[in-house]
Motif scaffolding. Structure first.
Motif, PDB file in Angstrom:
ATOM      1  N   GLU A  40      -1.044   3.147   4.416  1.00  0.00           N
ATOM      2  CA  GLU A  40      -2.390   3.162   3.941  1.00  0.00           C
ATOM      3  C   GLU A  40      -2.806   3.825   2.714  1.00  0.00           C
ATOM      4  O   GLU A  40      -2.894   5.117   2.876  1.00  0.00           O
ATOM      5  CB  GLU A  40      -3.420   3.546   5.295  1.00  0.00           C
ATOM      6  N   ALA A  41      -2.449   3.259   1.581  1.00  0.00           N
ATOM      7  CA  ALA A  41      -2.721   4.075   0.371  1.00  0.00           C
ATOM      8  C   ALA A  41      -2.412   3.170  -0.862  1.00  0.00           C
ATOM      9  O   ALA A  41      -1.797   2.296  -0.612  1.00  0.00           O
ATOM     10  CB  ALA A  41      -1.987   5.462   0.309  1.00  0.00           C
ATOM     11  N   VAL A  42      -2.796   3.656  -1.686  1.00  0.00           N
ATOM     12  CA  VAL A  42      -2.580   3.046  -3.135  1.00  0.00           C
ATOM     13  C   VAL A  42      -1.883   4.142  -3.895  1.00  0.00           C
ATOM     14  O   VAL A  42      -2.493   5.093  -4.065  1.00  0.00           O
ATOM     15  CB  VAL A  42      -3.678   2.264  -3.901  1.00  0.00           C
ATOM     16  N   VAL A  43      -0.458   3.900  -4.522  1.00  0.00           N
ATOM     17  CA  VAL A  43       0.239   4.860  -5.040  1.00  0.00           C
ATOM     18  C   VAL A  43       0.840   4.472  -6.238  1.00  0.00           C
ATOM     19  O   VAL A  43       1.229   3.239  -6.287  1.00  0.00           O
ATOM     20  CB  VAL A  43       1.531   5.446  -4.106  1.00  0.00           C
ATOM     21  N   ILE A  44       0.754   5.294  -7.297  1.00  0.00           N
ATOM     22  CA  ILE A  44       1.096   4.812  -8.746  1.00  0.00           C
ATOM     23  C   ILE A  44       2.237   5.886  -9.050  1.00  0.00           C
ATOM     24  O   ILE A  44       2.067   7.027  -9.089  1.00  0.00           O
ATOM     25  CB  ILE A  44       0.209   4.830  -9.755  1.00  0.00           C
ATOM     26  N   ARG A  45       3.480   5.119  -9.326  1.00  0.00           N
ATOM     27  CA  ARG A  45       4.688   6.025  -9.453  1.00  0.00           C
ATOM     28  C   ARG A  45       5.249   5.802 -11.073  1.00  0.00           C
ATOM     29  O   ARG A  45       5.138   4.724 -11.355  1.00  0.00           O
ATOM     30  CB  ARG A  45       5.683   5.906  -8.744  1.00  0.00           C
ATOM     31  N   MET A  91      -9.792   2.865  -9.947  1.00  0.00           N
ATOM     32  CA  MET A  91     -10.990   3.567  -9.665  1.00  0.00           C
ATOM     33  C   MET A  91     -12.120   2.940 -10.087  1.00  0.00           C
ATOM     34  O   MET A  91     -13.171   2.898  -9.470  1.00  0.00           O
ATOM     35  CB  MET A  91     -10.987   4.931 -10.389  1.00  0.00           C
ATOM     36  N   GLN A  92     -12.139   1.942 -10.945  1.00  0.00           N
ATOM     37  CA  GLN A  92     -13.211   1.199 -11.594  1.00  0.00           C
ATOM     38  C   GLN A  92     -13.639   0.234 -10.089  1.00  0.00           C
ATOM     39  O   GLN A  92     -14.843   0.039  -9.936  1.00  0.00           O
ATOM     40  CB  GLN A  92     -12.779   0.182 -12.625  1.00  0.00           C
ATOM     41  N   VAL A  93     -12.782   0.029  -9.304  1.00  0.00           N
ATOM     42  CA  VAL A  93     -13.169  -0.857  -7.758  1.00  0.00           C
ATOM     43  C   VAL A  93     -13.392  -0.100  -6.763  1.00  0.00           C
ATOM     44  O   VAL A  93     -13.106  -0.360  -5.646  1.00  0.00           O
ATOM     45  CB  VAL A  93     -12.045  -1.958  -7.762  1.00  0.00           C
ATOM     46  N   GLY A  94     -13.280   1.290  -6.905  1.00  0.00           N
ATOM     47  CA  GLY A  94     -13.555   2.320  -5.808  1.00  0.00           C
ATOM     48  C   GLY A  94     -12.247   2.760  -5.082  1.00  0.00           C
ATOM     49  O   GLY A  94     -12.441   3.302  -4.023  1.00  0.00           O
ATOM     50  N   ILE A  95     -11.242   2.480  -5.869  1.00  0.00           N
ATOM     51  CA  ILE A  95     -10.062   2.859  -5.023  1.00  0.00           C
ATOM     52  C   ILE A  95      -9.259   4.206  -5.771  1.00  0.00           C
ATOM     53  O   ILE A  95      -9.418   3.768  -7.082  1.00  0.00           O
ATOM     54  CB  ILE A  95      -8.960   1.805  -4.770  1.00  0.00           C
ATOM     55  N   THR A  96      -9.088   5.244  -5.247  1.00  0.00           N
ATOM     56  CA  THR A  96      -8.495   6.368  -5.999  1.00  0.00           C
ATOM     57  C   THR A  96      -6.952   6.404  -5.651  1.00  0.00           C
ATOM     58  O   THR A  96      -6.489   6.996  -4.574  1.00  0.00           O
ATOM     59  CB  THR A  96      -9.022   7.934  -5.628  1.00  0.00           C
ATOM     60  N   PRO A  97      -6.095   5.924  -6.366  1.00  0.00           N
ATOM     61  CA  PRO A  97      -4.544   6.286  -6.271  1.00  0.00           C
ATOM     62  C   PRO A  97      -4.003   7.487  -6.184  1.00  0.00           C
ATOM     63  O   PRO A  97      -4.667   8.263  -6.851  1.00  0.00           O
ATOM     64  CB  PRO A  97      -3.956   5.112  -7.046  1.00  0.00           C
ATOM     65  N   THR A  98      -3.191   7.719  -5.345  1.00  0.00           N
ATOM     66  CA  THR A  98      -2.055   8.947  -5.605  1.00  0.00           C
ATOM     67  C   THR A  98      -1.240   8.835  -6.630  1.00  0.00           C
ATOM     68  O   THR A  98      -0.582   7.630  -6.729  1.00  0.00           O
ATOM     69  CB  THR A  98      -1.538   9.026  -4.007  1.00  0.00           C
ATOM     70  N   THR A 148      17.181   4.046 -14.818  1.00  0.00           N
ATOM     71  CA  THR A 148      17.175   3.067 -13.791  1.00  0.00           C
ATOM     72  C   THR A 148      15.780   2.782 -13.333  1.00  0.00           C
ATOM     73  O   THR A 148      15.251   1.538 -12.983  1.00  0.00           O
ATOM     74  CB  THR A 148      17.872   3.615 -12.534  1.00  0.00           C
ATOM     75  N   PHE A 149      14.774   3.904 -13.469  1.00  0.00           N
ATOM     76  CA  PHE A 149      13.370   3.534 -13.181  1.00  0.00           C
ATOM     77  C   PHE A 149      12.608   3.353 -14.309  1.00  0.00           C
ATOM     78  O   PHE A 149      11.643   4.240 -14.927  1.00  0.00           O
ATOM     79  CB  PHE A 149      12.903   4.643 -12.147  1.00  0.00           C
ATOM     80  N   ASN A 150      12.923   2.383 -15.332  1.00  0.00           N
ATOM     81  CA  ASN A 150      12.250   2.188 -16.569  1.00  0.00           C
ATOM     82  C   ASN A 150      10.824   1.365 -16.315  1.00  0.00           C
ATOM     83  O   ASN A 150      10.628   0.364 -16.892  1.00  0.00           O
ATOM     84  CB  ASN A 150      13.047   1.764 -17.723  1.00  0.00           C
ATOM     85  N   TYR A 151      10.053   1.689 -15.339  1.00  0.00           N
ATOM     86  CA  TYR A 151       8.642   1.228 -15.048  1.00  0.00           C
ATOM     87  C   TYR A 151       8.120   1.790 -14.476  1.00  0.00           C
ATOM     88  O   TYR A 151       8.255   2.915 -14.131  1.00  0.00           O
ATOM     89  CB  TYR A 151       9.199  -0.311 -14.165  1.00  0.00           C
ATOM     90  N   VAL A 152       6.667   1.376 -14.187  1.00  0.00           N
ATOM     91  CA  VAL A 152       5.644   1.869 -13.384  1.00  0.00           C
ATOM     92  C   VAL A 152       5.580   1.302 -12.107  1.00  0.00           C
ATOM     93  O   VAL A 152       5.483  -0.133 -12.252  1.00  0.00           O
ATOM     94  CB  VAL A 152       4.318   2.049 -14.162  1.00  0.00           C
ATOM     95  N   GLN A 153       5.702   1.898 -10.979  1.00  0.00           N
ATOM     96  CA  GLN A 153       5.471   1.314  -9.601  1.00  0.00           C
ATOM     97  C   GLN A 153       4.357   1.698  -9.068  1.00  0.00           C
ATOM     98  O   GLN A 153       3.689   2.317  -8.785  1.00  0.00           O
ATOM     99  CB  GLN A 153       6.552   1.959  -8.694  1.00  0.00           C
TER     100      GLN A 153
END
Length: 116
Positions: free
Chosen positions: A65-70, A88-95, A104-109
């Motif tokens: 249960e969460a929204v995470v940005i890595r 956050m514009q839609v009321g969700i505060t991600p971690t 290897t991790f050349n992206y935002v997840q």
């Protein structure tokens, strides 16, 4: 119109600063995640396709249960910050969490498992 605020925020990112995005989702939030992917693509972000099921979503290994940005430390900050603001514009505060600082991790997840 919260969805328009979400899209408007994403569109403010300079085209040259738009990092590739990988979206991971739990089964419970797959439909919501599909809408997020559509918004990202409409705003011009390169979303990584999942070749395994011909979608843009990668399955989470467990429900959560969460929204995470890595993102990698000091990399892709503009994308990570603006995606966070868009949620956050839609009321969700991600971690925010870090990915290992390797090529290897050349992206935002973005991990979507709920809105807790």
């Amino acid at each position: 119109m919260q969805i328009l605020s979400f899209l408007d925020c994403l569109k403010t990112v300079n085209a040259n600063d738009r990092a590739r995005i990988k979206v991971v989702t739990s089964a419970k939030y797959r439909e919501y995640s599909e809408m997020v992917v559509k918004g990202l693509r409409l705003a011009g972000f390169p979303v990584i396709p999942n070749e395994g099921d011909s979608s843009y979503l990668f399955p989470a290994t467990s429900e959560f249960e969460a929204v995470v940005i890595r993102n990698r430390p000091q990399h892709d900050l503009s994308t990570a910050i603006n995606v966070q603001i868009a949620f956050m514009q839609v009321g969700i505060t991600p971690t925010n969490k870090e990915l290992p600082d390797t090529d290897t991790f050349n992206y935002v997840q973005i991990e979507i498992g709920g809105t807790a």
